[in-house]
Design an enzyme around this catalytic site. Structure first.
Site, PDB file in Angstrom:
ATOM      1  N   CYS A 133       0.838  -1.204   0.000  1.00 16.00           N
ATOM      2  CA  CYS A 133       0.000   0.000   0.000  1.00 16.00           C
ATOM      3  C   CYS A 133       0.874   1.256   0.000  1.00 16.00           C
ATOM      4  CB  CYS A 133      -0.929  -0.008   1.218  1.00 16.00           C
ATOM      5  SG  CYS A 133      -2.039   1.409   1.272  1.00 16.00           S
ATOM      6  N   CYS A 136      -0.582   4.187   2.015  1.00 16.18           N
ATOM      7  CA  CYS A 136      -0.430   3.999   3.460  1.00 16.18           C
ATOM      8  C   CYS A 136       1.009   4.245   3.907  1.00 16.18           C
ATOM      9  CB  CYS A 136      -0.807   2.574   3.862  1.00 16.18           C
ATOM     10  SG  CYS A 136      -2.302   1.952   3.103  1.00 16.18           S
ATOM     11  N   ASP A 137       1.974   3.674   3.181  1.00 17.99           N
ATOM     12  CA  ASP A 137       3.346   3.597   3.684  1.00 17.99           C
ATOM     13  C   ASP A 137       4.364   4.437   2.914  1.00 17.99           C
ATOM     14  OD1 ASP A 137       2.418   1.774   5.547  1.00 17.99           O
ATOM     15  OD2 ASP A 137       2.766   0.065   4.222  1.00 17.99           O
TER      16      ASP A 137
END
Ligand code: FAD
Ligand code: NAP
Length: 316
Positions: A133, A136-137
């Site tokens: 992701c 997300c990261d």
């Protein structure tokens, strides 16, 4: 007979349960085969859920969600749903233990699962440098070098996204032809921050207790040691749509070419009374906040669907 059955207890299902019960539905069960919380509970750091200012783990983020939803009457049954069918106007929910539950309406919130590539160290360093992701990261690799694995639309689009954050992005693909749309391929090739490593596979990921330190890439029989702290694996998504598959192999409602459940802006599927929310639905942004929003919308739609059910409701 349930007013509403919710399949899946991630952010979408839990929020649907909160809104449905607080909105007045009396008899609502959320079927979740494991503990409620969903796939975000695998994440070690979440920093993009609005209103939560500290970086928290996925477990911490989700801790209060079931308590809040159950305060208004939502019931959780730890059961796997095998199939959702329809007979007249009644939905039939078949559980793994063989029981069949009847419901007036259903929200499918079963999520999706990123596929793993299968290289050595992928599981060991998952969440410690190996990610599926970028939204997300990606931010954790600001001004650092990262690698992306895959040659489809997701890999190339996420490589472009990461190029806005990272110092450099290595795009590793096992062939020299991409599956991604030609316009996306052109943007990637024109991007000076993305370096292509083609006809190449990842042999292994290595690191220490602190996390990933690099990946060994195999290309034309040679090994390349790519010293990156982050590798993003985008080798396809599995949409968890199995519950909608009927005995003859068809789907209960319309799904698109990627198996995602087609919904309108009110999370209505092609079947009246059946709604989908979160990662399982078409055009999902695959984020917790979006899944939660979908769950709220689906519950509000389910409430008005049930209110509009007339006396001519056909019980099966
Ligand atoms: P899920 O969270 O996938 O929940 C679906 C639930 O349904 C699961 O609990 C599953 O057990 C259950 N289920 C499935 N099939 C059945 C069945 N047949 N019967 C019963 N239960 C069933 N998003 C962010 O916004 N920020 C982040 O930082 C972030 N980081 C992430 C890190 C990782 C490692 C991962 C994997 C994802 C991350 N995401 C992040 C994405 C986010 O987790 C998802 O977008 C979100 O969880 C989707 O919610 P959902 O409710 O649609 O599905
Ligand atoms: P995908 O199209 O299935 O691509 C997966 C990629 O990963 C392929 O390039 C594949 O290589 C590679 N791969 C698979 N297994 C691998 C392994 N074990 N090791 C190394 N590489 C591996 O998946 P996706 O990119 O997630 O897209 C899924 C669907 O959603 C597609 O139909 C896509 O078009 C669609 N999508 C569309 C958009 C958009 O329209 N904007 C955006 C995202 C996704 P090979 O090519 O050699 O098979």
């Amino acid at each position: 007979m349930l007013d509403l059955a919710i399949i899946g207890g991630g952010p979408a299902g839990l929020t649907a349960g909160l809104y449905a019960t607080r909105g007045g539905l009396q008899n609502v069960i959320m079927y979740e085969k494991g503990l409620p919380g969903g796939q975000i509970t695998q994440s070690s750091e979440v920093e993009n859920y609005p209103g939560v200012c500290e970086i928290v783990t996925g477990m911490e983020l989700m801790e209060c969600w079931p308590k809040q939803a159950m305060r208004f009457g939502l019931r959780h049954e730890m059961q796997e749903v095998v199939r959702v069918g329809k007979c007249q106007d009644t939905f039939l929910i078949t559980l793994a233990n063989g029981e069949v539950q009847k419901a007036k309406s259903v929200i499918v919130a079963t999520g999706s699962t990123p596929k793993r590539a299968g290289f050595e160290g992928e599981d060991e360093f998952f969440g410690k440098g190996v990610s599926t992701c970028a939204t997300c990261d990606g931010f954790f690799y600001k001004n650092k070098e990262v690698a992306v694995l895959g040659g489809g639309d997701t890999a190339l689009e996420e490589a472009l996204f990461l190029s806005n954050i990272a110092k450099k992005v290595y795009l590793i693909h096992r062939r020299d032809k991409f599956r991604a749309a030609p316009s996306t391929v052109k943007r990637v090739k024109d991007n000076p921050k993305i370096e292509l490593i083609l006809n190449a596979t990842i042999k292994k990921a290595y690191g220490d207790a602190m996390g990933l330190q690099g990946v060994i890439v195999e290309q034309d029989g040679k090994e390349i040691d790519l010293k990156v702290p982050g590798i993003f694996v985008f080798v396809g998504m599995h949409v968890n749509n199995e519950v909608l598959k009927q005995e003859d192999g068809s789907f209960l409602c319309e799904v698109n070419e990627w198996g995602e459940v087609v919904v309108d802006l009110r999370m209505r599927t092609s079947v009246p009374g059946l709604f989908a929310a979160g990662d399982v639905r078409s055009d999902a942004s695959k984020q917790v906040v979006c899944a939660a929003g979908d769950g709220a919308t689906a519950a509000i739609s389910a409430i008005s669907y049930i209110e509009d059910l007339g006396e001519d409701f056909r019980l099966c």
